[in-house]
Motif scaffolding. Structure first.
Motif, PDB file in Angstrom:
ATOM      1  N   ARG A   1       0.882  -1.185   0.000  1.00  0.00           N
ATOM      2  CA  ARG A   1       0.000   0.000   0.000  1.00  0.00           C
ATOM      3  C   ARG A   1       0.910   1.222   0.000  1.00  0.00           C
ATOM      4  O   ARG A   1       1.627   1.473   0.975  1.00  0.00           O
ATOM      5  N   ILE A   2       0.882   1.996  -1.051  1.00  0.00           N
ATOM      6  CA  ILE A   2       1.899   3.017  -1.273  1.00  0.00           C
ATOM      7  C   ILE A   2       1.876   4.105  -0.205  1.00  0.00           C
ATOM      8  O   ILE A   2       2.924   4.637   0.173  1.00  0.00           O
ATOM      9  N   SER A   3       0.704   4.457   0.312  1.00  0.00           N
ATOM     10  CA  SER A   3       0.652   5.501   1.335  1.00  0.00           C
ATOM     11  C   SER A   3       1.427   5.086   2.575  1.00  0.00           C
ATOM     12  O   SER A   3       2.188   5.876   3.147  1.00  0.00           O
ATOM     13  N   MET A   4       1.263   3.834   3.000  1.00  0.00           N
ATOM     14  CA  MET A   4       2.043   3.327   4.131  1.00  0.00           C
ATOM     15  C   MET A   4       3.510   3.205   3.750  1.00  0.00           C
ATOM     16  O   MET A   4       4.415   3.482   4.556  1.00  0.00           O
ATOM     17  N   GLY A   5       3.773   2.794   2.515  1.00  0.00           N
ATOM     18  CA  GLY A   5       5.146   2.653   2.058  1.00  0.00           C
ATOM     19  C   GLY A   5       5.905   3.966   2.078  1.00  0.00           C
ATOM     20  O   GLY A   5       7.071   4.012   2.480  1.00  0.00           O
ATOM     21  N   VAL A   6       5.254   5.052   1.672  1.00  0.00           N
ATOM     22  CA  VAL A   6       5.902   6.358   1.708  1.00  0.00           C
ATOM     23  C   VAL A   6       6.282   6.722   3.133  1.00  0.00           C
ATOM     24  O   VAL A   6       7.374   7.233   3.403  1.00  0.00           O
ATOM     25  N   GLY A   7       5.395   6.441   4.081  1.00  0.00           N
ATOM     26  CA  GLY A   7       5.689   6.754   5.476  1.00  0.00           C
ATOM     27  C   GLY A   7       6.867   5.971   6.018  1.00  0.00           C
ATOM     28  O   GLY A   7       7.748   6.533   6.686  1.00  0.00           O
ATOM     29  N   LEU A   8       6.909   4.671   5.734  1.00  0.00           N
ATOM     30  CA  LEU A   8       8.015   3.853   6.236  1.00  0.00           C
ATOM     31  C   LEU A   8       9.324   4.220   5.550  1.00  0.00           C
ATOM     32  O   LEU A   8      10.383   4.231   6.195  1.00  0.00           O
ATOM     33  N   CYS A   9       9.278   4.523   4.259  1.00  0.00           N
ATOM     34  CA  CYS A   9      10.497   4.963   3.567  1.00  0.00           C
ATOM     35  C   CYS A   9      11.016   6.266   4.165  1.00  0.00           C
ATOM     36  O   CYS A   9      12.228   6.435   4.373  1.00  0.00           O
ATOM     37  N   ALA A  10      10.110   7.191   4.450  1.00  0.00           N
ATOM     38  CA  ALA A  10      10.520   8.473   5.039  1.00  0.00           C
ATOM     39  C   ALA A  10      11.087   8.260   6.437  1.00  0.00           C
ATOM     40  O   ALA A  10      12.102   8.880   6.806  1.00  0.00           O
ATOM     41  N   ALA A  11      10.443   7.386   7.225  1.00  0.00           N
ATOM     42  CA  ALA A  11      10.950   7.120   8.577  1.00  0.00           C
ATOM     43  C   ALA A  11      12.342   6.511   8.525  1.00  0.00           C
ATOM     44  O   ALA A  11      13.232   6.886   9.300  1.00  0.00           O
ATOM     45  N   PHE A  12      12.560   5.576   7.590  1.00  0.00           N
ATOM     46  CA  PHE A  12      13.883   4.977   7.434  1.00  0.00           C
ATOM     47  C   PHE A  12      14.906   6.018   7.002  1.00  0.00           C
ATOM     48  O   PHE A  12      16.021   6.076   7.539  1.00  0.00           O
ATOM     49  N   ALA A  13      14.550   6.861   6.041  1.00  0.00           N
ATOM     50  CA  ALA A  13      15.486   7.866   5.535  1.00  0.00           C
ATOM     51  C   ALA A  13      15.846   8.881   6.615  1.00  0.00           C
ATOM     52  O   ALA A  13      17.032   9.219   6.802  1.00  0.00           O
ATOM     53  N   LEU A  14      14.845   9.367   7.335  1.00  0.00           N
ATOM     54  CA  LEU A  14      15.105  10.360   8.378  1.00  0.00           C
ATOM     55  C   LEU A  14      15.929   9.768   9.519  1.00  0.00           C
ATOM     56  O   LEU A  14      16.830  10.429  10.061  1.00  0.00           O
ATOM     57  N   LEU A  15      15.623   8.527   9.888  1.00  0.00           N
ATOM     58  CA  LEU A  15      16.421   7.859  10.917  1.00  0.00           C
ATOM     59  C   LEU A  15      17.860   7.698  10.453  1.00  0.00           C
ATOM     60  O   LEU A  15      18.809   7.933  11.231  1.00  0.00           O
ATOM     61  N   SER A  16      18.057   7.299   9.206  1.00  0.00           N
ATOM     62  CA  SER A  16      19.411   7.113   8.679  1.00  0.00           C
ATOM     63  C   SER A  16      20.201   8.410   8.722  1.00  0.00           C
ATOM     64  O   SER A  16      21.380   8.435   9.103  1.00  0.00           O
ATOM     65  N   VAL A  17      19.563   9.508   8.341  1.00  0.00           N
ATOM     66  CA  VAL A  17      20.232  10.809   8.391  1.00  0.00           C
ATOM     67  C   VAL A  17      20.606  11.159   9.830  1.00  0.00           C
ATOM     68  O   VAL A  17      21.723  11.629  10.109  1.00  0.00           O
ATOM     69  N   ALA A  18      19.671  10.932  10.766  1.00  0.00           N
ATOM     70  CA  ALA A  18      19.950  11.233  12.172  1.00  0.00           C
ATOM     71  C   ALA A  18      21.120  10.407  12.693  1.00  0.00           C
ATOM     72  O   ALA A  18      21.994  10.919  13.411  1.00  0.00           O
ATOM     73  N   LEU A  19      21.168   9.136  12.330  1.00  0.00           N
ATOM     74  CA  LEU A  19      22.260   8.268  12.782  1.00  0.00           C
ATOM     75  C   LEU A  19      23.592   8.714  12.195  1.00  0.00           C
ATOM     76  O   LEU A  19      24.619   8.739  12.886  1.00  0.00           O
ATOM     77  N   ILE A  20      23.588   9.068  10.916  1.00  0.00           N
ATOM     78  CA  ILE A  20      24.823   9.502  10.260  1.00  0.00           C
ATOM     79  C   ILE A  20      25.358  10.773  10.902  1.00  0.00           C
ATOM     80  O   ILE A  20      26.558  10.902  11.187  1.00  0.00           O
ATOM     81  N   LEU A  21      24.462  11.714  11.155  1.00  0.00           N
ATOM     82  CA  LEU A  21      24.890  12.973  11.768  1.00  0.00           C
ATOM     83  C   LEU A  21      25.411  12.762  13.189  1.00  0.00           C
ATOM     84  O   LEU A  21      26.404  13.369  13.598  1.00  0.00           O
TER      85      LEU A  21
END
Length: 470
Positions: free
Chosen positions: A191-211
Motif C-alpha cells: 500500500r503506497i501511502s504506508m510505504g511512503v511513510g516507512l520509507c521516510a521514517a527509514f530515511a530520516l532515521l538514517s540521516v539522524a544516525l549519520i549525523l
C-alpha cells in the motif's frame, strides 16, 4: 497468545462461522494477479477485478500492490488451488501478524522499563488496548480492501518493533537498518501511502544516525559532505540497496501497468467512473491529495458530525464534501473514542515535560516524523473510509510505546485519579473499537449519502433487522 489471537480474531472476522474460504467480492483479483505475474504480465482477468479494474489498451489492471498476490504463490503448486478464494484467510493471518509484532514491542518496553506499579498498570492497559481494541479489532471484516490494509498494518507493526528495539538499546545495528529497509520496501509494494511513510521514517532515521556518528567523531564538515562520507556509506550501503530493490520492483510493476514507473494508479481509467462521473472532474480539479481537504479529514476522523442531517435534510458539510471528496464512507467513528488511552498517555507525557531518552530523542523524532506522513495523506485524500484509519496506527502505537517508558518512572500515575483515568480510557477505547467494528460489518461500501437517505439511525436499524431476518 498468537494461537489465541488466531482463534479469537478468526471468530470475529467470520462472524463465528470460521469459514476462511468463503468467497468475497473481487476475491479472485490477487489470484489472477499472481497467475499473470508468473507469466510476465501485469493485468488481471476482467471478471476478477469487476468494477474495481482499470482499463488500458484493452486490458484490465488492478491498482493494489503485488505483495498480497505473492502471498498466493503456494496456490500454484496444487492443481486448481489458484481458484480458491483465500481472502478471509489472508485477512486473518495479516491481523495476527500485526498483533504478534505489537505484543513483542510491548513486551520489549516492559523489559526495558524499571519495575514499578506504574509500569505494570500501563503495560496491562496498553496490552488490553492493543489486543482487544484499536487496529486489531476495529477492522475485522473480510474483504479484499481490508486484506491490503491488514498486511500494510502488519508490515508497519514489524517496522515499529525494530525501531523501538533500536531506540531502547540506543543502538541501531546494520541488521536493524536492513530490516527497516526491507519492511519499507514491502510496504511500497503493498500500500503506497504506508510505504511512503516507512520509507521516510527509514530515511530520516538514517540521516539522524549519520549525523550523530559524525558528531561523535568530531566531523565538522557541511551536512552534505558528511552524508557522502565513507563512514556514512558503510553504514547505509546495504540497507539502501535493499530499499532500492523494493522500490525498483514497484517501479517495474507501475511501468507494466500504466506505462509510467511513478504512477501507482491512473484513475482516469477507473471503470467505476461510469457510476460516478463527477469523480473525474473532481480528480482533475483537486487531485487525489489536496491540503484543502484537511478540515474535512479532521471532521471525518475525529468529530464525525458529517453523518448527521441538517434542518433542510442534507448531511452536514455536504456542499464542501461534494466539491472536494469522492466519498465519506460509513461508519462514523472518532479517534477520541477508539483511542482514548493513547490520548491519556500523551497527556501524561505533556504533564511530565516530554522527557524521553535524551540520547534517542532525535532518532525517535525522525521516525515519528516519517510515520506521520500516512495520516497526513489520509487527511488530504479524495476518499475517506473507515479502514483508512489503519494508516494512523503505526504513529499512534509508536508514540504510545515510547510514552509508557517515560511514564513508568512516574509513581503517582499508579494511584488515585490517574489510575482511574487510565482504566476508564482503556475501557472506552475497547468498547468503542468493538462498536466501530460491528457498525463496519453492517455498513455498505461507497458514498454514505447514497445509503442513508432516511437517516443514520434508520439505516443501521434496517441493517440489523436484515441480518436478523437472514
Amino acid at each position: 497468545m498468537l494461537a489465541a489471537m488466531a482463534v479469537y480474531y478468526g471468530c470475529v472476522l467470520t462472524n463465528g462461522r470460521f469459514a476462511l474460504f468463503d468467497p468475497v467480492d473481487y476475491g479472485q483479483t490477487f489470484n489472477s494477479m499472481v497467475s499473470h505475474l508468473v507469466d510476465g504480465r501485469f493485468d488481471v482477468d476482467p471478471d476478477a477485478a469487476g468494477q474495481e479494474g482499470f482499463l488500458r489498451d484493452g486490458r484490465i489492471y488492478a491498482y493494489w500492490g503485488i505483495f498480497c498476490a505473492l502471498l498466493r504463490l503456494p496456490l500454484l503448486a496444487w492443481p486448481g488451488a489458484i481458484n480458491t478464494d483465500v481472502t478471509t484467510l489472508s485477512c486473518l493471518v495479516g491481523v495476527c501478524a500485526g498483533g504478534f509484532f505489537k505484543l513483542r514491542s510491548l513486551f520489549l518496553v516492559r523489559r526495558y522499563c524499571p519495575p514499578s506499579a506504574a509500569r505494570d498498570l500501563l503495560v496491562t492497559a496498553a496490552g488490553i488496548w492493543l489486543l482487544f481494541g484499536g487496529a486489531q479489532i476495529g477492522f475485522l471484516r473480510a474483504s479484499i480492501y481490508q486484506e491490503v490494509v491488514f498486511w500494510s498494518g502488519a508490515i508497519a507493526a514489524a517496522f515499529v518493533y525494530v525501531a523501538v528495539r533500536g531506540l531502547l538499546r540506543e543502538n541501531f545495528s546494520k541488521p536493524d537498518l536492513s530490516w527497516l529497509a526491507a519492511l519499507a520496501g514491502l510496504a511500497v509494494n503493498t500500500r503506497i501511502s504506508m510505504g511512503v511513510g516507512l520509507c521516510a521514517a527509514f530515511a530520516l532515521l538514517s540521516v539522524a544516525l549519520i549525523l550523530q556518528d559524525s558528531n561523535r567523531a568530531g566531523d565538522v564538515r557541511p551536512l552534505t559532505a558528511r552524508l557522502r562520507g565513507a563512514a556514512a556509506q558503510r553504514r547505509a550501503v546495504v540497507p539502501v540497496a535493499i530499499l532500492s530493490a523494493g522500490i525498483l520492483v514497484a517501479a517495474v510493476v507501475n511501468m507494466g501497468r500504466w506505462g509510467n514507473p511513478l504512477v501507482f494508479a491512473d484513475y482516469g481509467r477507473y471503470l467505476g467512473n461510469h457510476d460516478y462521473p463527477d469523480r473525474v472532474v473532481r480528480t482533475q480539479t483537486y487531485g487525489l491529495f489536496n491540503v484543502a481537504r484537511i478540515p474535512l479529514g479532521l471532521i471525518y476522523y475525529v468529530l464525525p458530525l458529517w453523518a448527521f442531517r441538517r434542518g433542510d435534510g442534507a448531511l452536514m458539510f455536504s456542499e464542501d464534501s461534494h466539491r472536494l471528496i469522492d466519498a465519506f464512507e460509513l461508519p462514523p467513528m472518532s479517534f477520541l473514542l477508539t483511542d482514548a488511552l493513547p490520548l491519556v498517555l500523551v497527556a501524561g507525557l505533556c504533564r511530565s515535560g516530554f522527557a524521553l531518552w535524551r540520547p534517542s530523542a532525535i532518532r525517535a523524532g525522525a521516525i515519528a516524523a516519517g510515520l506521520a506522513i500516512p495520516p497526513v495523506l489520509m487527511l488530504t485524500a479524495i476518499s475517506m473510509t473507515y479502514r483508512y484509519r489503519m494508516e494512523f496506527y503505526p504513529l499512534i502505537e509508536f508514540v504510545s510505546l515510547l510514552t509508557i517508558c517515560r511514564l513508568s518512572s512516574v509513581p503517582r500515575i499508579s494511584i488515585g485519579l490517574s489510575r482511574k483515568v487510565i482504566i476508564a480510557a482503556t475501557a472506552l477505547s475497547v468498547v468503542s473499537a468493538n462498536v466501530g467494528m460491528l457498525l463496519d460489518k453492517l455498513s455498505d461500501f461507497g458514498p454514505a449519502q447514497l445509503h442513508m437517505k432516511a437517516g443514520l439511525v434508520t439505516y443501521y436499524t434496517d441493517a440489523v433487522l436484515k441480518r436478523i431476518s437472514h
